[in-house]
Design a protein around this motif. Structure first.
Motif, PDB file in Angstrom:
ATOM      1  N   VAL A  43     -24.619  56.610 -49.133  1.00 15.19           N
ATOM      2  CA  VAL A  43     -24.280  55.325 -49.749  1.00 15.19           C
ATOM      3  C   VAL A  43     -22.775  55.246 -49.922  1.00 15.19           C
ATOM      4  N   GLU A  44     -22.264  54.061 -50.129  1.00 16.07           N
ATOM      5  CA  GLU A  44     -20.836  53.859 -50.358  1.00 16.07           C
ATOM      6  C   GLU A  44     -20.449  54.447 -51.720  1.00 16.07           C
ATOM      7  N   THR A  52     -18.778  59.784 -60.632  1.00 18.68           N
ATOM      8  CA  THR A  52     -19.688  59.503 -61.740  1.00 18.68           C
ATOM      9  C   THR A  52     -20.680  60.666 -61.869  1.00 18.68           C
ATOM     10  N   ALA A  53     -21.426  60.676 -62.958  1.00 17.57           N
ATOM     11  CA  ALA A  53     -22.431  61.725 -63.163  1.00 17.57           C
ATOM     12  C   ALA A  53     -23.448  61.716 -62.023  1.00 17.57           C
ATOM     13  N   GLU A  54     -23.819  60.533 -61.584  1.00 13.95           N
ATOM     14  CA  GLU A  54     -24.782  60.426 -60.492  1.00 13.95           C
ATOM     15  C   GLU A  54     -24.191  60.945 -59.190  1.00 13.95           C
ATOM     16  N   GLU A  55     -22.913  60.650 -58.960  1.00 11.07           N
ATOM     17  CA  GLU A  55     -22.260  61.134 -57.744  1.00 11.07           C
ATOM     18  C   GLU A  55     -22.122  62.652 -57.755  1.00 11.07           C
ATOM     19  N   LYS A  56     -21.806  63.217 -58.926  1.00 10.67           N
ATOM     20  CA  LYS A  56     -21.695  64.674 -59.032  1.00 10.67           C
ATOM     21  C   LYS A  56     -23.032  65.335 -58.721  1.00 10.67           C
ATOM     22  N   GLU A  57     -24.102  64.756 -59.226  1.00 11.45           N
ATOM     23  CA  GLU A  57     -25.428  65.294 -58.952  1.00 11.45           C
ATOM     24  C   GLU A  57     -25.742  65.198 -57.464  1.00 11.45           C
TER      25      GLU A  57
END
Length: 284
Positions: A43-44, A52-57
């Motif tokens: 995803v972009e 973000t926390a979601e991106e780190k995960e």
């Protein structure tokens, strides 16, 4: 409540407990199972700044997937090697000629999985070294391990492990690269006296002593130079070291001085000696 009723209740409770334990085990196995479905879809980015926390995960999951690649190499290599040595493909029907069975692991790997002969050989040659390095806590990619395979073939598995540990000592585990391993291997003499029962730590200490006094090779020690000539050079280098009161003179240092003497236009002693030898050999 009768004894029979109690037995039924206990049996039901045991079955539920066993079912619950089985579900926990199945969930643990599923959580540990590598799979494409566990990797997030591309995803972009959420922005240009910090993740973000979601991106780190998402990043952690993807890095874990990339790290699986090294493990997958060794699993595939060991599997191919085990199948080859045990001739386990001897009763697998040939994909294109079902009336006969596969004869070699290379044929099976190519037709069934598109693994070329050279790739099959690489995987089989490297898995044992990759497995030992992983057991010692190193995350060695396939490209790094392949640089040590010639050393392993010549001197044994422990020699490859020892050289990797030398690289870790010199650069740090996170700074080891395939190029650095290749450069270290090139510095080793061609005819080291290693014993089959030497462990990796012993070999690493010996390598460390050799590499401490090694210099980049000016000439290839292999190829057209016969083994007896190389050994003769080493013996004469020892004589030279004794005269100069030095512990050791690397072959590369002798080669450099020979080339310098050969190129000397004022003192043609070495040039004349080489010329005389070449004329003598030409006449034979």
């Amino acid at each position: 409540m009768t004894a029979e009723t109690l037995t039924v209740v206990d049996t039901g409770r045991d079955k539920k407990r066993e079912q619950g334990q089985a579900e926990l085990v199945a969930a643990a196995v599923e959580a540990a199972r590598p799979g494409l479905d566990k990797i997030p879809d591309p995803v972009e980015p959420d922005g240009d700044g910090d993740l973000t926390a979601e991106e780190k995960e998402r990043l952690d999951t993807c890095i874990g997937g990339v790290e699986l690649l090294s493990t997958a190499f060794w699993i595939a290599g060991k599997s191919l090697d085990t199948m080859a040595k045990g001739h386990l493909i001897r009763r697998i029907p040939h994909k294109l000629e079902p009336e006969r069975y596969y004869e070699t692991i290379e044929e099976w790997a190519w037709l069934e999985y598109g693994i070329k002969r050279s790739r099959c050989a690489q995987l089989r040659a490297a898995w044992a070294l990759g497995e030992v390095l992983a057991a010692r806590g190193y995350h060695a990619p396939e490209g790094q391990v392949r640089e040590l395979v010639p050393l392993k073939r010549k001197y044994g598995l422990n020699a490859g492990v020892a050289m990797y540990e030398i690289a870790v000592e010199q650069h740090g585990a996170d700074k080891v690269t395939a190029q650095r391993l290749r450069d270290l291997v090139k510095l080793l003499p061609e005819d080291l006296a290693l014993k089959d029962n030497d462990d990796a730590d012993q070999i690493a200490r010996m390598f460390g002593g050799v590499l401490e006094h090694a210099e980049p090779k000016a000439l290839s020690a292999g190829g057209a130079i016969p083994t007896d000539v190389r050994r003769g050079v080493d013996r004469r280098a020892l004589d030279l070291a004794n005269v100069l009161n030095r512990r050791r003179i690397p072959r590369t240092e002798v080669e450099r001085h020979l080339l310098e003497a050969f190129a000397d236009e004022e003192d043609t002693t070495v040039f004349d000696a080489v010329l005389a030898r070449m004329k003598e050999n030409k006449g034979k």
